[in-house]
Design a protein around this motif. Structure first.
Motif, PDB file in Angstrom:
ATOM      1  N   GLY A 131       5.808  -3.226  -9.873  1.00 44.71           N
ATOM      2  CA  GLY A 131       5.919  -4.188 -10.985  1.00 44.71           C
ATOM      3  C   GLY A 131       5.832  -5.624 -10.488  1.00 44.71           C
ATOM      4  N   ILE A 132       5.352  -6.513 -11.375  1.00 44.85           N
ATOM      5  CA  ILE A 132       5.195  -7.936 -10.985  1.00 44.85           C
ATOM      6  C   ILE A 132       6.568  -8.536 -10.661  1.00 44.85           C
TER       7      ILE A 132
ATOM      8  N   GLN B 297       0.836  -1.210   0.000  1.00 46.24           N
ATOM      9  CA  GLN B 297       0.000   0.000   0.000  1.00 46.24           C
ATOM     10  C   GLN B 297       0.871   1.261   0.000  1.00 46.24           C
ATOM     11  N   GLN B 298       1.922   1.243   0.772  1.00 44.56           N
ATOM     12  CA  GLN B 298       2.819   2.414   0.804  1.00 44.56           C
ATOM     13  C   GLN B 298       3.422   2.672  -0.571  1.00 44.56           C
ATOM     14  N   ARG B 299       3.799   1.615  -1.249  1.00 49.83           N
ATOM     15  CA  ARG B 299       4.434   1.790  -2.564  1.00 49.83           C
ATOM     16  C   ARG B 299       3.423   2.255  -3.608  1.00 49.83           C
ATOM     17  N   LYS B 300       2.179   1.747  -3.501  1.00 47.11           N
ATOM     18  CA  LYS B 300       1.134   2.193  -4.444  1.00 47.11           C
ATOM     19  C   LYS B 300       0.840   3.682  -4.258  1.00 47.11           C
ATOM     20  N   THR B 301       0.723   4.096  -2.995  1.00 44.93           N
ATOM     21  CA  THR B 301       0.444   5.505  -2.713  1.00 44.93           C
ATOM     22  C   THR B 301       1.594   6.388  -3.204  1.00 44.93           C
ATOM     23  N   ALA B 302       2.812   5.902  -3.009  1.00 45.05           N
ATOM     24  CA  ALA B 302       3.983   6.675  -3.450  1.00 45.05           C
ATOM     25  C   ALA B 302       3.951   6.839  -4.966  1.00 45.05           C
ATOM     26  N   LEU B 303       3.575   5.785  -5.656  1.00 41.70           N
ATOM     27  CA  LEU B 303       3.541   5.873  -7.121  1.00 41.70           C
ATOM     28  C   LEU B 303       2.560   6.957  -7.567  1.00 41.70           C
ATOM     29  N   GLU B 304       1.418   7.046  -6.877  1.00 40.50           N
ATOM     30  CA  GLU B 304       0.439   8.101  -7.217  1.00 40.50           C
ATOM     31  C   GLU B 304       1.086   9.477  -7.046  1.00 40.50           C
ATOM     32  N   PHE B 305       1.863   9.633  -5.983  1.00 42.91           N
ATOM     33  CA  PHE B 305       2.571  10.905  -5.752  1.00 42.91           C
ATOM     34  C   PHE B 305       3.503  11.201  -6.927  1.00 42.91           C
TER      35      PHE B 305
END
Ligand code: NAP
Length: 463
Positions: free
Chosen positions: A200-201, A172-180
């Motif tokens: 990434g997979i 979740q932290q990495r997904k949110t960071a990507l949005e940033f």
């Protein structure tokens, strides 16, 4: 398998934990201290006693350079990290795990295994002193950190394996960071690289991120430079842009992705200070600005390398009479550097009160802008944005420049500013903002990774 290297002070468990990881991975385990004893046929206390620490470090460097480059777990001596050549060898295609422990635990462990004293101080004081001296090097050497104070070697080994398999941040932290990152102005190929690293997979959990923090900072040369250096030194890192008007957002994302470090630029060099756990004692505190943040073991440490980038090209001009144009953030770093070189410094600035305030902080003189002609300086440092693209003005008129002066323009876009162009025509020695950038970036890379990049390598990459 990528090489796993344990670093840390003695008594933090590198050998015990390293052996367990090697067993788990079914690869050999190498202890560099044991290798040194095998190579010399002598014990380490004997080498220290008979030949001194310098000879020991020379042998250690040879041993480190000869280590296998893959399929192995390595435990290193406590002082190995202070040598940039060792760091270049140990960091290449490797994951470095820093083990730490509190003072009392280390003391208890060391009492059982006496080793040669390094300072002549009582044991606990020596441990505190040496850890303090080496802290910057340990942090630079760390890809991951594990505190072994209250864990058994088995549990610590499990923690290391978890980190190697998953990294620190959650999905979740990495997904949110990507949005940033998607809201910034990151070029498409770099954004794709970030997406692969974060979500990434086939993501590699051991790949770490750094970046430039600023607003705006899309023009920064640092991503190109640092990513080229990562390829050169085989470091599993990616450098990107943390561009946002809110520093708090940047710092949250940096922590969420477990960033290794940040290069801080306008307008955050002062604002970043309250976000830090520690600030380098001298320069950064006196200048009141931080341009480098290193994250390690849950702490964020701030440094200033701008002043070193200004000082380095001026070393031969020690004691000169200098005029510093400007009284902003970079001028503070310049004032610190010039005073460090025992120069007689007068600050001139568009707003004289700002010149006065800066002069009082650093023990310089100050004067109105039009006092330049009567000062007759040996050196002029331009710390204003005059001449920065698209501005084509020069802070000095042609008639104010004479051939005996050294002119240092901190502006680096364009590389040859109107001021530098005029000074060259007058036959002055000139130093450009690129010179400052090269030296400060070299120091920054050293703080991030403990590797000392030769100056020409950086110069070639930024010009
Ligand atoms: P800053 O904090 O905004 O300070 C700017 C200074 O320039 C202030 O003293 C300001 O005077 C003066 N100034 C601004 N516009 C002026 C004008 N039109 N005429 C005369 N004086 C003017 O900026 P900074 O962070 O110190 O950066 C200064 C420059 O350093 C940047 O523009 C950049 O080109 C350069 N720099 C170079 C490097 C490198 O690696 N080479 C790194 C960082 C910065 P007042 O006090 O009157 O406002």
């Amino acid at each position: 398998m990528k090489r796993i290297v344990f670093v840390g002070f003695r008594g933090t468990g590198k050998t015990e934990i390293g052996k367990r990881i090697a067993l788990h991975k079914k690869v050999p385990f190498i202890d560099t201290d044991e290798k040194i004893e095998q190579k010399t046929g002598r014990s380490i206390p004997d080498i220290f006693h008979d030949d001194g620490e310098k000879r020991f470090r020379d042998i250690e460097r040879e041993v480190v350079a000869s280590l296998p480059s893959s399929d192995v777990v390595i435990s290193t001596g406590g002082g190995v990290v202070a040598d940039p050549v060792n760091m270049e060898h140990l960091r290449a295609d490797s994951t470095c795990v820093l083990l730490t422990a509190d003072l009392v635990t280390i003391e208890q462990r060391l009492t059982k295994k006496p080793r040669p004293p390094l300072t002549g101080l009582p044991l606990r004081e020596e441990i505190a002193e040496m850890i303090d001296r080496r802290r910057q090097h340990y942090h630079a050497a760390a890809d991951f950190c594990v505190d072994t104070s209250e864990t058994s070697p088995d549990d610590a080994a499990k923690q290391v394996l978890m980190l190697l398999d998953n990294g620190v941040s959650t999905d979740q932290q990495r997904k949110t960071a990507l949005e940033f990152f998607k809201t910034g102005r990151i070029p498409a190929p770099s954004l794709q690289a970030l997406e692969d690293i974060l979500t990434g997979i086939n993501r590699d959990p051991q790949t770490r991120i750094l970046g430039v923090a600023g607003y705006p900072c899309a023009h920064s040369r640092s991503p190109h430079l640092f990513n080229a250096l990562f390829s050169r030194y085989h470091l599993n890192y990616h450098y990107t842009w943390f561009e946002d008007p809110e520093l708090v957002e940047i710092m949250n994302v940096a922590r969420a992705v477990d960033a290794k470090g940040l290069s801080v630029t306008i307008p955050f060099k002062q604002d970043v200070i309250p976000f830090l756990n520690e600030i380098e004692e001298h320069a950064a505190q006196q200048i009141g600005a931080v341009n480098t943040v290193v994250f390690a073991c849950g702490t964020a440490t701030g440094y200033n390398t701008d002043w070193l980038g200004i000082r380095k090209p001026l070393v031969a001009l020690k004691g000169s009479k200098a005029v510093l144009l400007g009284a902003g953030g970079v001028a503070a770093a310049a004032a610190y550097a010039l005073k460090d070189l025992d120069m007689d410094v007068t600050i001139l600035n568009r707003t004289p009160q700002n010149a006065q305030a800066l002069a009082e902080r650093f023990g310089c003189a100050w004067a109105p802008w039009d006092a330049f002609d009567r000062i007759k300086p040996d050196l002029v440092v331009n710390a204003t944005p005059l001449g920065m693209q698209p501005d084509t003005r020069s802070p000095l008129a042609e008639k104010q420049i004479t051939g005996e002066m050294t002119i240092f323009d901190l502006v680096y876009t364009p590389p040859v500013t109107p001021l530098i162009g005029m000074a060259r025509q007058k036959g002055c020695r000139t130093i450009t903002g690129i010179d400052m950038f090269v030296h400060q970036a070299r120091e920054q890379f050293y703080l991030f990774f403990g590797i000392d990049v030769p100056e020409p390598v950086i110069r070639e990459l930024v010009t």
